[in-house]
Motif scaffolding. Structure first.
Motif, mmCIF file in Angstrom:
data_model
loop_
_atom_site.group_PDB
_atom_site.id
_atom_site.type_symbol
_atom_site.label_atom_id
_atom_site.label_comp_id
_atom_site.label_asym_id
_atom_site.label_seq_id
_atom_site.Cartn_x
_atom_site.Cartn_y
_atom_site.Cartn_z
ATOM 1 N N PHE A 67 -2.471 -9.286 -13.871
ATOM 2 C CA PHE A 67 -1.215 -8.573 -13.558
ATOM 3 C C PHE A 67 -0.348 -9.622 -14.757
ATOM 4 C CE2 PHE A 67 -3.318 -8.449 -8.612
ATOM 5 C CZ PHE A 67 -2.646 -6.592 -9.723
ATOM 6 N N ARG A 69 2.793 -6.942 -15.577
ATOM 7 C CA ARG A 69 3.991 -6.416 -15.235
ATOM 8 C C ARG A 69 4.293 -5.848 -13.973
ATOM 9 N NH1 ARG A 69 6.872 -0.887 -18.256
ATOM 10 N NH2 ARG A 69 8.523 -0.574 -16.981
ATOM 11 N N GLN A 71 5.301 -5.665 -9.269
ATOM 12 C CA GLN A 71 4.900 -7.018 -8.378
ATOM 13 C C GLN A 71 4.690 -5.655 -7.064
ATOM 14 O OE1 GLN A 71 8.314 -8.324 -7.716
ATOM 15 N NE2 GLN A 71 9.915 -6.933 -6.895
ATOM 16 N N ARG A 73 2.482 -6.682 -3.324
ATOM 17 C CA ARG A 73 1.479 -7.594 -2.670
ATOM 18 C C ARG A 73 -0.101 -7.520 -2.329
ATOM 19 N NH1 ARG A 73 3.736 -6.693 3.623
ATOM 20 N NH2 ARG A 73 3.543 -4.252 2.994
ATOM 21 N N GLY A 82 2.194 -12.089 -2.629
ATOM 22 C CA GLY A 82 2.870 -11.244 -3.482
ATOM 23 C C GLY A 82 2.201 -11.887 -4.868
ATOM 24 N N TYR A 83 2.166 -10.336 -5.308
ATOM 25 C CA TYR A 83 1.516 -10.646 -6.700
ATOM 26 C C TYR A 83 2.566 -10.456 -7.942
ATOM 27 C CZ TYR A 83 0.696 -5.887 -7.494
ATOM 28 O OH TYR A 83 0.428 -4.653 -7.456
ATOM 29 N N GLY A 84 2.990 -10.989 -8.586
ATOM 30 C CA GLY A 84 3.822 -10.519 -9.944
ATOM 31 C C GLY A 84 3.613 -10.365 -11.167
ATOM 32 N N PRO A 85 4.630 -10.543 -12.425
ATOM 33 C CA PRO A 85 4.112 -10.574 -13.853
ATOM 34 C C PRO A 85 3.340 -11.941 -14.043
ATOM 35 C CG PRO A 85 6.225 -9.706 -13.801
ATOM 36 C CD PRO A 85 5.834 -10.591 -11.820
ATOM 37 N N ASN A 87 0.060 -12.552 -13.327
ATOM 38 C CA ASN A 87 -0.606 -13.478 -11.919
ATOM 39 C C ASN A 87 -2.185 -13.768 -12.595
ATOM 40 O OD1 ASN A 87 1.091 -13.442 -9.188
ATOM 41 N ND2 ASN A 87 1.934 -13.999 -11.217
ATOM 42 N N THR A 105 3.328 -1.490 -11.970
ATOM 43 C CA THR A 105 2.312 -1.998 -11.963
ATOM 44 C C THR A 105 1.561 -2.011 -13.142
ATOM 45 O OG1 THR A 105 2.092 -2.434 -9.608
ATOM 46 C CG2 THR A 105 -0.109 -3.100 -10.964
ATOM 47 N N HIS A 126 -6.090 -18.256 -6.947
ATOM 48 C CA HIS A 126 -4.658 -16.817 -7.498
ATOM 49 C C HIS A 126 -3.845 -18.305 -8.713
ATOM 50 C CE1 HIS A 126 -0.943 -13.573 -6.024
ATOM 51 N NE2 HIS A 126 -1.558 -14.361 -7.456
ATOM 52 N N ARG A 128 -0.559 -18.449 -10.746
ATOM 53 C CA ARG A 128 0.268 -17.768 -11.391
ATOM 54 C C ARG A 128 0.912 -18.470 -13.072
ATOM 55 N NH1 ARG A 128 3.066 -14.898 -7.480
ATOM 56 N NH2 ARG A 128 2.014 -15.744 -5.049
#
Length: 292
Positions: A67, A69, A71, A73, A82-85, A87, A105, A126, A128
């Motif tokens: 990922f 860009r 965010q 779940r 949660g996931y975000g940029p 990840n 996304t 996962h 980050r």
């Protein structure tokens, strides 16, 4: 870089033994997927309906989600986070998962194929990725895999597999440097991970939550309480979501009669399947097949 991992960091699996160590032992319960390498935008995974990414399902090959860009779940093995940029999420074959996808996304999904021939982790991870150099390195490897897969040049398939080898090394290094940061899973997470593996293996059998709870040695109430703690959903919701994904997949991607789909998913009758499907999806199976 911060690491979230279901179990503690384990040794990497040899390709030949990976299928035997996957959480689900019955490959027949997994959606059929091509055996070759594919790289595609994450947004493309939702073509044909967001249910294709948001509903619980498992693949017969490992995948990596990168990922860049947005965010949301993601639920993997019954645990939601949660996931975000930036990840990077590695999901082995046979692990039940689903994730939110929105207009913001963006990213890339790499599917290794069933015969990828590279060394990969046993477990879900996962990552980050905080350091810019590591973000650039991963993006570059994924771009190279895609470029070779789209190329007609001699040896492009072999080159793509070599880049997969570099990706394997990249993963190993990130996991090795962040191993001490991985929190130990709670008792609830361990229980729900076992439930998710059993569910993926046996969701076609017609078993209910009480059957799964008995096999796990807990009460249905305790199992549901644990599921709510790890992913905010009841145990029955996870079971229904998995079965409804498979029902929609078979309706959308095959011409199997509704009666055969009903039987294959363990419903006692086509009428009961139709009622359950319409209650969950808002359409009858026949309507869904016609209109999606």
């Amino acid at each position: 870089m911060k690491l979230f991992s279901a179990p503690p960091l384990s040794q990497f699996a040899k390709p030949k033994t990976q299928a035997a160590t996957a959480p689900t032992a019955r490959a027949t319960t997994l959606p059929e997927t091509p055996s070759d390498i594919r790289v595609m935008p994450i947004t493309r995974l939702a073509h044909g309906g967001r249910w294709r990414v948001e509903a619980m399902r498992a693949l017969s090959e490992p995948c990596l989600l990168w990922f860049t860009r947005g965010q949301g779940r993601i639920t993997i093995g019954g645990v939601t986070r949660g996931y975000g940029p930036h990840n990077a999420i590695f999901i082995p074959a046979g692990v039940m998962h689903g994730f939110e996808i929105g207009q913001q996304t963006h990213g890339v999904a790499l599917f290794f194929g069933r015969d990828h021939g590279v060394t990969l982790p046993h477990a879900t991870h996962h990552l980050r990725i905080r350091e810019n150099s590591r973000q650039v390195e991963l993006s570059g490897i994924l771009d190279s895999v895609q470029r070779e897969m789209n190329s007609d040049s001699p040896g492009s398939d072999r080159a793509a597999k070599h880049y997969l080898g570099l990706l394997s090394v990249w993963l190993e290094r990130q996991l090795g440097t962040a191993a001490d940061e991985a929190p130990k899973p709670s008792a609830a997470k361990r229980l729900v991970a076992r439930y998710a593996a059993l569910l993926e293996r046996d969701f076609r059998t017609g078993h209910g939550v009480a059957d799964f709870a008995a096999e796990l040695g807990v009460t249905p109430t305790h199992l549901t309480r644990s599921c709510r703690a790890t992913c905010g959903r009841a145990a029955s919701d996870l079971l229904q979501d998995r079965k409804m994904f498979e029902a929609r997949r078979l309706l959308a991607d095959t011409r199997l009669p509704v009666k055969e789909i009903s039987n294959s998913l363990g419903f006692t009758s086509p009428a009961y399947f139709t009622r359950a499907f319409q209650t969950k999806i808002g359409k009858t199976p026949s309507q869904f097949r016609r209109t999606g």
